[in-house]
Write a protein that holds these residues in place. Structure first.
Motif, PDB file in Angstrom:
ATOM      1  N   VAL A   5       0.898  -1.218   0.000  1.00  0.00           N
ATOM      2  CA  VAL A   5      -0.174   0.032  -0.025  1.00  0.00           C
ATOM      3  C   VAL A   5       0.982   1.265  -0.125  1.00  0.00           C
ATOM      4  CG1 VAL A   5      -1.743   1.167   1.157  1.00  0.00           C
ATOM      5  CG2 VAL A   5      -1.773  -1.154   1.224  1.00  0.00           C
ATOM      6  N   GLU A   6       0.634   1.860  -0.876  1.00  0.00           N
ATOM      7  CA  GLU A   6       1.354   3.425  -1.301  1.00  0.00           C
ATOM      8  C   GLU A   6       0.720   4.596  -0.407  1.00  0.00           C
ATOM      9  OE1 GLU A   6       1.860   1.090  -5.129  1.00  0.00           O
ATOM     10  OE2 GLU A   6       0.190   1.866  -3.601  1.00  0.00           O
ATOM     11  N   SER A   7       1.390   5.552  -0.084  1.00  0.00           N
ATOM     12  CA  SER A   7       0.696   6.814   0.523  1.00  0.00           C
ATOM     13  C   SER A   7       1.736   7.901   0.510  1.00  0.00           C
ATOM     14  CB  SER A   7       0.158   6.345   2.000  1.00  0.00           C
ATOM     15  OG  SER A   7       1.357   6.424   2.774  1.00  0.00           O
ATOM     16  N   GLY A   8       1.232   9.143   0.586  1.00  0.00           N
ATOM     17  CA  GLY A   8       2.030  10.197   0.819  1.00  0.00           C
ATOM     18  C   GLY A   8       1.981  10.938  -0.536  1.00  0.00           C
ATOM     19  N   GLY A   9       1.339  10.744  -1.437  1.00  0.00           N
ATOM     20  CA  GLY A   9       1.220  11.580  -2.785  1.00  0.00           C
ATOM     21  C   GLY A   9       0.705  12.951  -2.470  1.00  0.00           C
ATOM     22  N   GLY A  10       0.762  13.737  -3.319  1.00  0.00           N
ATOM     23  CA  GLY A  10      -0.079  14.962  -3.378  1.00  0.00           C
ATOM     24  C   GLY A  10       0.293  15.985  -4.394  1.00  0.00           C
ATOM     25  N   LEU A  11       0.162  17.290  -4.179  1.00  0.00           N
ATOM     26  CA  LEU A  11       0.344  18.336  -4.802  1.00  0.00           C
ATOM     27  C   LEU A  11       1.298  19.156  -4.346  1.00  0.00           C
ATOM     28  CD1 LEU A  11      -0.131  20.279  -7.575  1.00  0.00           C
ATOM     29  CD2 LEU A  11      -2.014  21.277  -5.749  1.00  0.00           C
ATOM     30  N   VAL A  12       2.477  19.562  -5.101  1.00  0.00           N
ATOM     31  CA  VAL A  12       3.695  20.171  -4.548  1.00  0.00           C
ATOM     32  C   VAL A  12       4.131  21.096  -5.596  1.00  0.00           C
ATOM     33  CG1 VAL A  12       5.269  18.588  -5.066  1.00  0.00           C
ATOM     34  CG2 VAL A  12       5.752  19.986  -3.032  1.00  0.00           C
ATOM     35  N   GLN A  13       4.638  22.322  -5.451  1.00  0.00           N
ATOM     36  CA  GLN A  13       5.195  23.154  -6.149  1.00  0.00           C
ATOM     37  C   GLN A  13       6.487  22.749  -6.745  1.00  0.00           C
ATOM     38  OE1 GLN A  13       5.044  26.914  -4.222  1.00  0.00           O
ATOM     39  NE2 GLN A  13       3.099  27.460  -5.142  1.00  0.00           N
ATOM     40  N   THR A  14       6.840  23.240  -7.890  1.00  0.00           N
ATOM     41  CA  THR A  14       8.325  22.971  -8.314  1.00  0.00           C
ATOM     42  C   THR A  14       9.229  23.336  -7.168  1.00  0.00           C
ATOM     43  OG1 THR A  14       7.699  23.192 -10.485  1.00  0.00           O
ATOM     44  CG2 THR A  14      10.184  23.575  -9.885  1.00  0.00           C
ATOM     45  N   GLY A  15      10.330  22.538  -7.122  1.00  0.00           N
ATOM     46  CA  GLY A  15      11.393  22.758  -6.005  1.00  0.00           C
ATOM     47  C   GLY A  15      11.019  22.121  -4.678  1.00  0.00           C
ATOM     48  N   GLY A  16       9.799  21.724  -4.455  1.00  0.00           N
ATOM     49  CA  GLY A  16       9.243  21.204  -3.088  1.00  0.00           C
ATOM     50  C   GLY A  16       9.637  19.714  -2.980  1.00  0.00           C
ATOM     51  N   PHE A  17       9.135  19.084  -2.094  1.00  0.00           N
ATOM     52  CA  PHE A  17       9.501  17.715  -1.536  1.00  0.00           C
ATOM     53  C   PHE A  17       8.206  16.923  -1.187  1.00  0.00           C
ATOM     54  CE2 PHE A  17       9.219  18.015   2.962  1.00  0.00           C
ATOM     55  CZ  PHE A  17       9.294  19.396   2.970  1.00  0.00           C
ATOM     56  N   LEU A  18       8.328  15.710  -1.360  1.00  0.00           N
ATOM     57  CA  LEU A  18       7.396  14.758  -0.889  1.00  0.00           C
ATOM     58  C   LEU A  18       7.955  13.512  -0.179  1.00  0.00           C
ATOM     59  CD1 LEU A  18       4.441  14.731  -3.477  1.00  0.00           C
ATOM     60  CD2 LEU A  18       4.402  15.376  -1.237  1.00  0.00           C
ATOM     61  N   ARG A  19       7.585  12.793   0.535  1.00  0.00           N
ATOM     62  CA  ARG A  19       7.936  11.648   1.103  1.00  0.00           C
ATOM     63  C   ARG A  19       6.659  10.490   0.833  1.00  0.00           C
ATOM     64  NH1 ARG A  19       9.986   9.387   6.811  1.00  0.00           N
ATOM     65  NH2 ARG A  19       7.938   9.413   7.404  1.00  0.00           N
ATOM     66  N   LEU A  20       6.903   9.341  -0.008  1.00  0.00           N
ATOM     67  CA  LEU A  20       6.085   8.447  -0.380  1.00  0.00           C
ATOM     68  C   LEU A  20       6.373   7.375   0.496  1.00  0.00           C
ATOM     69  CD1 LEU A  20       5.849   8.270  -4.102  1.00  0.00           C
ATOM     70  CD2 LEU A  20       4.764  10.067  -2.616  1.00  0.00           C
ATOM     71  N   SER A  21       5.304   6.523   1.075  1.00  0.00           N
ATOM     72  CA  SER A  21       5.479   5.431   2.008  1.00  0.00           C
ATOM     73  C   SER A  21       5.305   4.172   1.073  1.00  0.00           C
ATOM     74  CB  SER A  21       4.961   5.528   3.239  1.00  0.00           C
ATOM     75  OG  SER A  21       5.156   6.704   3.991  1.00  0.00           O
ATOM     76  N   CYS A  22       5.432   3.109   1.446  1.00  0.00           N
ATOM     77  CA  CYS A  22       5.103   1.867   0.805  1.00  0.00           C
ATOM     78  C   CYS A  22       5.037   0.776   2.032  1.00  0.00           C
ATOM     79  CB  CYS A  22       6.098   1.367  -0.180  1.00  0.00           C
ATOM     80  SG  CYS A  22       5.930  -0.291  -0.711  1.00  0.00           S
TER      81      CYS A  22
END
Length: 129
Positions: A5-22
Motif C-alpha cells: 500500500v502506497e501513500s504520501g502523494g499530493g500536490l507540490v510546487q516545483t522545487g518542493g518535496f514529498l515522502r512516499l511510503s510503501c
C-alpha cells in the motif's frame, strides 16, 4: 500475491518535496526487494528506485540525479521514497512493487516491471510549475 500500500502523494510546487511510503502487508519489508515505479499520463511505466533486502544494493533511475532517496524503517515495516527538488516532469502515479522470489535488485534490469508480481494501487504525485 502479497499486497503493498502506497501513500504520501499530493500536490507540490516545483522545487518542493514529498515522502512516499510503501507498507507491505503480510511479509517483512526487510526480507524482500522493493521497487518504486512511476507512470505519467501517456507514458510507459518507468523504474524510479530499487532497494534490495537486508543491507543489499540499491539503484535509481538516471532521471533521479541525486534528488530521490529510498530507505526502509524495519521497525515500522515501511519503505520510503524521499523526493526533493521536484519538477513538473516528476508528475505521475507512483507505484510500489515487490515479489516473493526476488531479494536483490537485479543489476541489469531492476527497472523491468515484468519481474515483480505484487503491486500497490499507486499514489498520485503532481508537481505544479
Amino acid at each position: 500475491q502479497v499486497p503493498v500500500v502506497e501513500s504520501g502523494g499530493g500536490l507540490v510546487q516545483t522545487g518542493g518535496f514529498l515522502r512516499l511510503s510503501c507498507a507491505p502487508s503480510g511479509f517483512t519489508a526487510e526480507n524482500r526487494v522493493v521497487v518504486w515505479f512511476r507512470q505519467a499520463p501517456g507514458k510507459e511505466r518507468e523504474g524510479v528506485a530499487c532497494l534490495s533486502s537486508g543491507f543489499g544494493n540499491g539503484y535509481y533511475g538516471d532521471f533521479v540525479k541525486g534528488r530521490f532517496t529510498m530507505s526502509r524503517d524495519n521497525g515500522k515495516n515501511t519503505l520510503y521514497l524521499q523526493m526533493n527538488s521536484l519538477k513538473p516532469e516528476d508528475t505521475a502515479v507512483y507505484y510500489c512493487a515487490t515479489d516473493l522470489e526476488i531479494f536483490t535488485c537485479p543489476p541489469g534490469n531492476w527497472w523491468y516491471e515484468g519481474l515483480y508480481g505484487a503491486w500497490g494501487q499507486g499514489t498520485q504525485v503532481t508537481v505544479s510549475s
